[in-house]
Design an enzyme around this catalytic site. Sequence first.
Site, PDB file in Angstrom:
ATOM      1  CG  ASN A 205      -2.248  -0.755   0.874  1.00 18.19           C
ATOM      2  OD1 ASN A 205      -2.411  -1.255  -0.239  1.00 18.19           O
ATOM      3  ND2 ASN A 205      -3.150  -0.835   1.827  1.00 18.19           N
ATOM      4  N   GLY A 254      -6.959   8.613  -1.604  1.00 17.50           N
ATOM      5  CA  GLY A 254      -7.711   8.542  -0.346  1.00 17.50           C
ATOM      6  C   GLY A 254      -8.212   7.137  -0.138  1.00 17.50           C
ATOM      7  CB  CYS A 257      -6.590   0.840   2.295  1.00 17.01           C
ATOM      8  SG  CYS A 257      -8.035  -0.217   2.343  1.00 17.01           S
ATOM      9  CE  LYS A 260      -7.434   1.059   7.873  1.00 18.17           C
ATOM     10  NZ  LYS A 260      -6.679  -0.172   8.052  1.00 18.17           N
ATOM     11  CE  LYS A 317     -11.589   1.927  -5.309  1.00 19.03           C
ATOM     12  NZ  LYS A 317     -10.689   0.822  -5.529  1.00 19.03           N
TER      13      LYS A 317
HETATM   14  C1  UGA Z   1      -6.092  -0.266  -1.966  1.00 21.32           C
HETATM   15  C2  UGA Z   1      -5.124  -1.199  -2.702  1.00 21.32           C
HETATM   16  O1  UGA Z   1      -5.124  -0.887  -4.095  1.00 21.32           O
HETATM   17  C3  UGA Z   1      -5.527  -2.663  -2.506  1.00 21.32           C
HETATM   18  O2  UGA Z   1      -4.569  -3.507  -3.123  1.00 21.32           O
HETATM   19  C4  UGA Z   1      -5.572  -2.954  -1.000  1.00 21.32           C
HETATM   20  O3  UGA Z   1      -5.971  -4.283  -0.747  1.00 21.32           O
HETATM   21  C5  UGA Z   1      -6.578  -2.008  -0.349  1.00 21.32           C
HETATM   22  O4  UGA Z   1      -6.142  -0.642  -0.586  1.00 21.32           O
HETATM   23  C6  UGA Z   1      -6.580  -2.330   1.136  1.00 21.32           C
HETATM   24  O5  UGA Z   1      -5.548  -2.128   1.783  1.00 21.32           O
HETATM   25  O6  UGA Z   1      -7.556  -2.897   1.609  1.00 21.32           O
HETATM   26  P1  UGA Z   1      -8.496   0.771  -2.461  1.00 21.32           P
HETATM   27  O7  UGA Z   1      -8.332   1.567  -1.212  1.00 21.32           O
HETATM   28  O8  UGA Z   1      -9.788   0.096  -2.709  1.00 21.32           O
HETATM   29  O9  UGA Z   1      -7.370  -0.379  -2.566  1.00 21.32           O
HETATM   30  O10 UGA Z   1      -8.263   1.798  -3.658  1.00 21.32           O
HETATM   31  P2  UGA Z   1      -7.308   1.951  -4.915  1.00 21.32           P
HETATM   32  O11 UGA Z   1      -7.985   1.499  -6.121  1.00 21.32           O
HETATM   33  O12 UGA Z   1      -5.970   1.433  -4.646  1.00 21.32           O
HETATM   34  O13 UGA Z   1      -7.220   3.565  -4.966  1.00 21.32           O
HETATM   35  C7  UGA Z   1      -6.710   4.311  -3.861  1.00 21.32           C
HETATM   36  C8  UGA Z   1      -6.701   5.787  -4.196  1.00 21.32           C
HETATM   37  O14 UGA Z   1      -5.735   6.070  -5.203  1.00 21.32           O
HETATM   38  C9  UGA Z   1      -8.012   6.328  -4.740  1.00 21.32           C
HETATM   39  O15 UGA Z   1      -8.262   7.587  -4.172  1.00 21.32           O
HETATM   40  C10 UGA Z   1      -7.787   6.403  -6.232  1.00 21.32           C
HETATM   41  O16 UGA Z   1      -8.576   7.360  -6.889  1.00 21.32           O
HETATM   42  C11 UGA Z   1      -6.324   6.802  -6.273  1.00 21.32           C
HETATM   43  N1  UGA Z   1      -5.660   6.435  -7.534  1.00 21.32           N
HETATM   44  C12 UGA Z   1      -5.454   5.139  -7.859  1.00 21.32           C
HETATM   45  C13 UGA Z   1      -5.217   7.434  -8.372  1.00 21.32           C
HETATM   46  O17 UGA Z   1      -5.381   8.646  -8.105  1.00 21.32           O
HETATM   47  N2  UGA Z   1      -4.546   7.083  -9.515  1.00 21.32           N
HETATM   48  C14 UGA Z   1      -4.333   5.791  -9.847  1.00 21.32           C
HETATM   49  O18 UGA Z   1      -3.716   5.542 -10.923  1.00 21.32           O
HETATM   50  C15 UGA Z   1      -4.804   4.791  -9.003  1.00 21.32           C
END
Ligand code: UGA
Length: 427
Positions: A205, A254, A257, A260, A317
């Site tokens: 993460n 944000g 996960c 935090k 997201k």
């Molecule tokens: C994240 C991890 O991707 C998972 O692998 C992990 O299991 C999870 O946390 C967890 O610890 O439980 P998640 O919080 O659902 O998953 O969201 P992501 O899809 O990773 O996105 C996180 C943030 O990054 C969002 O705000 C999203 O908009 C942003 N993001 C993501 C971007 O701004 N650009 C990107 O290219 C990818």
Amino acid sequence: MSHSIAVVGTGYVGLTTGACLSSIGHRVTCVDIDVTKVSSLLKGQIPIYEDGLADLVADGLACGQLDFTTDLVAACESAEFVFLCLPTPAGADGMADLSAIHEVVLQLRGHLRAGSVIVNKSTVPVNSARMVAELVNDPAVSVVSNPEFLREGSAVRDFLNPDRIVVGSDDPVAGERVASLYLGIRCPIVVTDPVSAESIKYFANAFLATKISFVNEAARFCDAAGANVLEVMRGLSFDPRIGGSFLNPGPGWGGSCFPKDTQALLTLAGRIESPLPIVEQAVSSNRQHIDQVVRLITDTTREVGAQKLCILGLTFKAGTDDVRDSPAMQIIEQLEGITPELTCYDPLARTSIPTFATRVGNLNEALDAADVVAILTEWSEFSAIQPDLLLDRMRGRVVIDGRYLLDPTRFIPYGIEIRSIGRQVPK
Ligand code: UGA
């Protein structure tokens, strides 16, 4: 081979874990202390939006492979495997608060069958598996760390098609038994010690959060230098050492996960006196990026003398109804006292918004008479926005595209300006 499994906690990780394990043939009972939630789940009603999950729960209930209960001990005493999928929120000291895990393990002590395995899926500080083993205090019960890598919105897909499965245990036989639960799912399995397994979760993460902070920093640089961040990222993406995914600039990261877990990792690093300056900077860079989005919005509303601002997207997201630590919500909070009239719209967000803003129920209403529109979540409904709609509904002609969804050149002929950090637009 089918095994009996108890899953404690029915948040998005627990419910996905339970439903998916039942879908691959195991007999699963999910436990939660929330009576109302359990009775809804027994009727197949799920409390969160997660693609494909409602169908899996319905299938599991229908074929009798999946059950829900509030009776922790009854569900766990007969189980071969007890999965802990409990919340580990940030505690006052910044470390993950393990009180839910403590409480459950203490209630289970003395009730687990010999040879059973406690499987820790919750994101917990390093050494927690060993701490749980001490708490259980039963040599006939093993503890295995098996962190989850599920993304909200695609949790079911991620569970059934993982990039890898990580299993960490001091007891190799218990580790192998947990790995064998996933038989039929094809992916690399990393078998290691529990402290390494717990560290893998945090560093995965932290790495991903750092990657996005890096991309967003590049966007700010491109803004100043006159480059186009999307072109820059496309140029980077073909290098397999960099990797083409997770390179999308946005309004900051944000969710439940990254914020935090990076905080918990930094606090832990401080405690063990092994600083992580890159992760520290990734967190601070993310704050700076959110501030920069706020500046772009306020500079634009001032420049055009806006009387009405419209914000599209509240969730952190697309594909989820979750607003925890959402950049959009943080941006809205920062706009208090400096925004003109503010209207917000999100198709799914489960939240109320601050009283100085108004939330409306559809896109058209949100756009009505807006002088400036700011897109903060990448919902497909927003990518599909056509110039005609903006001309019909908006009073002004500027859209701040925080997710790079709209092609500015398509909107120029209509006199509509699409602004994004680090994307130069021909006038
Ligand atoms: C994240 C991890 O991707 C998972 O692998 C992990 O299991 C999870 O946390 C967890 O610890 O439980 P998640 O919080 O659902 O998953 O969201 P992501 O899809 O990773 O996105 C996180 C943030 O990054 C969002 O705000 C999203 O908009 C942003 N993001 C993501 C971007 O701004 N650009 C990107 O290219 C990818």
